[in-house]
Motif scaffolding. Structure first.
Motif, PDB file in Angstrom:
ATOM      1  N   LEU A  44      19.498  70.509  65.372  1.00 29.49           N
ATOM      2  CA  LEU A  44      17.894  70.248  65.893  1.00 29.49           C
ATOM      3  C   LEU A  44      17.227  69.375  65.445  1.00 29.49           C
ATOM      4  O   LEU A  44      16.142  68.887  66.047  1.00 29.49           O
ATOM      5  N   THR A  45      17.841  68.332  64.444  1.00 32.44           N
ATOM      6  CA  THR A  45      16.702  67.069  64.278  1.00 32.44           C
ATOM      7  C   THR A  45      16.864  66.070  65.373  1.00 32.44           C
ATOM      8  O   THR A  45      16.144  65.139  65.372  1.00 32.44           O
ATOM      9  N   LYS A 108      16.846  55.653  58.658  1.00 36.86           N
ATOM     10  CA  LYS A 108      16.388  54.527  59.148  1.00 36.86           C
ATOM     11  C   LYS A 108      17.128  54.262  60.294  1.00 36.86           C
ATOM     12  O   LYS A 108      16.334  53.848  61.227  1.00 36.86           O
ATOM     13  N   ASP A 109      18.427  54.185  60.462  1.00 32.09           N
ATOM     14  CA  ASP A 109      19.347  53.890  61.492  1.00 32.09           C
ATOM     15  C   ASP A 109      18.960  54.836  62.659  1.00 32.09           C
ATOM     16  O   ASP A 109      18.485  54.364  63.708  1.00 32.09           O
ATOM     17  N   LYS A 110      18.666  56.106  62.341  1.00 30.55           N
ATOM     18  CA  LYS A 110      18.388  57.028  63.566  1.00 30.55           C
ATOM     19  C   LYS A 110      17.044  56.673  64.221  1.00 30.55           C
ATOM     20  O   LYS A 110      16.696  56.614  65.236  1.00 30.55           O
ATOM     21  N   VAL A 111      16.160  56.361  63.217  1.00 32.44           N
ATOM     22  CA  VAL A 111      14.719  56.225  63.722  1.00 32.44           C
ATOM     23  C   VAL A 111      14.627  54.934  64.713  1.00 32.44           C
ATOM     24  O   VAL A 111      14.219  54.852  65.451  1.00 32.44           O
ATOM     25  N   ALA A 117      11.043  60.490  64.334  1.00 31.67           N
ATOM     26  CA  ALA A 117      10.871  60.482  62.742  1.00 31.67           C
ATOM     27  C   ALA A 117      10.216  61.756  62.536  1.00 31.67           C
ATOM     28  O   ALA A 117       9.206  61.615  61.938  1.00 31.67           O
ATOM     29  N   SER A 118      10.842  62.847  62.576  1.00 29.41           N
ATOM     30  CA  SER A 118      10.513  64.140  62.124  1.00 29.41           C
ATOM     31  C   SER A 118      10.589  64.372  60.615  1.00 29.41           C
ATOM     32  O   SER A 118      11.502  63.583  60.036  1.00 29.41           O
ATOM     33  N   HIS A 119       9.762  65.497  59.910  1.00 29.26           N
ATOM     34  CA  HIS A 119       9.982  65.740  58.742  1.00 29.26           C
ATOM     35  C   HIS A 119      11.486  66.259  58.495  1.00 29.26           C
ATOM     36  O   HIS A 119      12.069  65.867  57.324  1.00 29.26           O
TER      37      HIS A 119
END
Ligand code: ADP
Ligand code: TRP
Length: 321
Positions: A44-45, A108-111, A117-119
């Motif tokens: 879900l992220t 960091k990689d995913k952003v 950049a969710s909680h």
């Protein structure tokens, strides 16, 4: 020995997932009490399409079972069927230093790749720690890129034990070094986000096309080639017998055969390696009720263990009467 691992249902299972995590995990199901799950809360992220998430979850269940997960040996379930893990995640987050999460590469990689950049994305390793700790897991088979998350889990568990007494088991990551980073068709790490994957249950034509697109240098057919710097040989080593690998290496060094020919051979080897799983997967896909029943039974078993750990932690932390 409690063994635990999870995979996110976020796309097609590829050779990297299989050799980096799934195969080592499936081997371990014969050596202890294994818990394997579909990490749908984690997906879900990055995935906000409900129908697609459900489809990916069903596909991953088929992938695991087709590749040899034995529900008689291992407890197999959907992460979200054990919602206790979310409560533990909260409890753990209250002792997790911000700095520990800020150091995690995966966030960091995913952003950097454009994921919001969710909680949830930031707190992802805390939920993963809850997954591991709630089942008193000792061994966590994962690919190399998940090692840091298991280290974060160890840190969090040690903090809890320090503050509240020895209530959590400290887990160990188990990484198979020889297949820790499977390269993709472009030579980078194979990953869904790089568009360089070879999906195990891909259609024959599409898979062949992908294999034929593997990057090579400009050495001509006649020239000798270096097997130690070849993506084709690296991938072939994963799927072919040692004799066939030796033969390909010798033919690389001898020259006279072009890369196209070697790629065809690689494709055949991949196709053959997954022939049985492909058949099993088709059979399982025809019986969704059976797959659902396996997952429900697994969740029942998992939930009993999770509840006991959660109650232990709640009590130790001063919650309830
Ligand atoms: P992807 O990079 O395709 O999104 P995931 O991050 O979902 O893959 O990884 C799922 C599991 O598979 C993790 O345990 C990860 O370490 C492993 N894995 C993924 N790609 C590879 C690879 N190229 N080589 C080895 N293991 C991998
Ligand atoms: N984060 C893992 C991945 O992206 C999936 C996962 C979630 C996991 N919880 C876990 C793996 C607990 C091992 C143990 O692949």
């Amino acid at each position: 020995m409690r063994i635990l691992s999870g995979l996110q249902p976020s796309g097609r299972l590829h050779l990297g997932n299989y050799f980096g995590m799934m195969q080592p995990a499936l081997q371990l199901q014969h050596e202890g009490d294994a818990f394997y799950f579909i990490a749908d809360y984690h997906s879900l992220t990055s995935l906000h399409d409900p129908a697609l998430l459900r489809q990916h979850s069903r596909d991953l269940a088929l992938d695991f079972l087709a590749c040899g997960l034995d529900p008689e040996k291992a407890t197999f379930f959907r992460q979200s069927d054990v919602p206790e893990v979310c409560e533990l995640s909260w409890l753990l987050s209250t002792v997790t230093p911000m700095g520990l999460l800020e150091r995690c590469h995966s966030y960091k990689d995913k952003v950097a790749r454009g994921i919001e950049a969710s909680h949830g994305l930031f707190a992802y390793p805390v939920l993963m720690a809850a997954d591991i700790l709630i089942y008193d897991s000792q061994v966590v088979p994962v690919g190399k890129d998940q090692k840091q998350h298991v280290e974060v889990t160890r840190d969090i568990a040690k903090t809890v034990n320090h503050l509240y007494g020895e209530i959590l088991k400290i887990p160990e990551p188990r990484i198979k070094e020889s297949t820790a980073v499977v390269p993709g068709t472009d030579g980078q790490k194979m990953s869904k986000s790089y568009g360089n994957i070879l999906a195990i249950f891909e259609e024959e034509k599409a898979l062949k096309k992908k294999v034929m697109s593997i990057q090579t240098d400009s050495t001509s057919v006649e020239e000798a080639k270096d097997p130690d710097n070849s993506l084709i040989v690296s991938l072939y080593r994963l799927v072919a017998s040692p004799e066939d690998v030796q033969k390909m290496e010798d033919q690389f060094r001898a020259g006279g055969i072009g890369y196209g020919e070697f790629k065809k051979r690689l494709f055949e080897a991949i196709w053959q390696k997954f022939e049985e799983p492909r058949k099993r997967r088709a059979e399982l896909a025809a019986d969704p009720a059976h797959v659902e029943q396996v997952l429900r039974a697994g969740a029942d078993r998992a939930r009993t263990v999770a509840r006991a750990t959660l109650d232990r932690v709640r009590h130790a932390m001063g919650l309830g009467a």
